[in-house]
Design a protein around this motif. Structure first.
Motif: not given
Length: 301
Positions: A142, A146, A152-153, A156, A224, A227-228, A231, A246-247, A250
């Protein structure tokens, strides 16, 4: 028309005609509900009774509450867009918010993870994944995707198996406004993704998995929030970066692409920005870094 009736119609417009996401619709309606609650406190209960002074008083109250300029600007824009729609729907004769001026947004530069920090990050992820733990394999894949694609998450977690083209090393992504785009990814991301699909995903897979690429512990599509959190934890482990979530990956992908000489419009297409002005934010990051280097190194800086 009363406010509740207008909101119901606007919700239908945003979802059925504009095809906005649930999150976006909720955000728009929340801003409008705050506006209507404020003006009701001033004795206004119908849309056609709203005047410019009511909007200005609302923004003044938001500013006095210490709210960020960016938030106030967003709420003002939401109100103007809503009133434009109300005029088209003939709910009101004129738009009293046309001359509404919100404070300018603060220009905040995105936090970027440096190349050295990314080397440390990916080395750590690879080491953890080498032991074969499915969770570690997925987290590595992931993070590689990313950063390697700048998606974006939400994009994903929405990936399905048939969105992947391993031979061409591309992803088919469904972005904002249900706009589809194809995004390339590199060899490290390809290896991490293949490792997850072969060794990790079968461990998590259940009948609920469907075609989802990334899975939660119970086998369904990963959410999400998970994932957040994952990360955020690994970025915090770096210790020497203010980047989070995650951002940040990006932001880092976009900045590093431009630093490496990528064309601005190509980066716009990769990121799925509808406006080139959004992508241009990253040029400010690159120029700012260039200026700092100049001032540190040039004898007459």
């Amino acid at each position: 028309m009363d406010f509740d009736g207008a909101l119901d119609r606007y919700r239908l417009y945003l979802t059925a005609e504009r095809n906005r996401s649930t999150h976006t619709v909720r955000a728009y309606l929340s801003d409008l509900e705050l506006l209507f609650a404020f003006v009701q406190g001033q004795g206004i209960h119908r849309l056609d009774k709203l005047e410019l002074r009511h909007f200005r008083a609302w923004l003044g109250a938001l500013d006095a509450s210490g709210l960020a300029r960016s938030t106030i600007a967003r709420r003002a824009a939401t109100a103007r867009t809503f009133m434009e729609w109300a005029v088209r729907e003939e709910m009101v004769v004129a738009n009293p918010s046309l001359r509404l001026r919100a404070p300018k947004r603060d220009k905040t530069l995105p936090q970027v993870v440096s190349g050295g920090q990314l080397d440390t990050l990916f080395a750590s992820l690879a080491e953890a994944a080498a032991e074969g733990d499915a969770g570690a394999l997925q987290l590595r894949a992931m993070v590689e995707i990313l950063y390697g694609t700048g998606v974006r998450v939400g994009e994903l977690v929405g990936l399905d198996i048939d969105d992947l083209d391993a031979e061409r090393r591309t992803l088919r992504v469904l972005g904002k406004g249900n706009k589809e785009r194809t995004v390339p990814f590199g060899v490290p991301a390809a290896h991490a993704l293949d490792d997850w699909l072969r060794r990790g995903r079968p461990t998590f897979r259940t009948p609920a998995s469907g075609a989802a690429v990334f899975l939660g512990r119970r086998g369904g599509r990963i959410d999400q929030r998970t994932v957040r959190a994952g990360v955020q934890k690994i970025l915090a482990g770096l210790g020497d970066t203010a980047a989070s979530g995650p951002h940040a990956l990006r932001h880092s992908a976009a900045t590093h692409l431009l630093d490496g000489g990528a064309d601005l419009r190509a980066v716009q297409e990769i990121l799925g920005h509808s406006s080139l002005a959004t992508t241009q934010l990253y040029t400010h990051v690159s120029v700012d870094r260039l200026r700092r280097s100049y001032e540190q190194a040039h004898p007459r800086a």
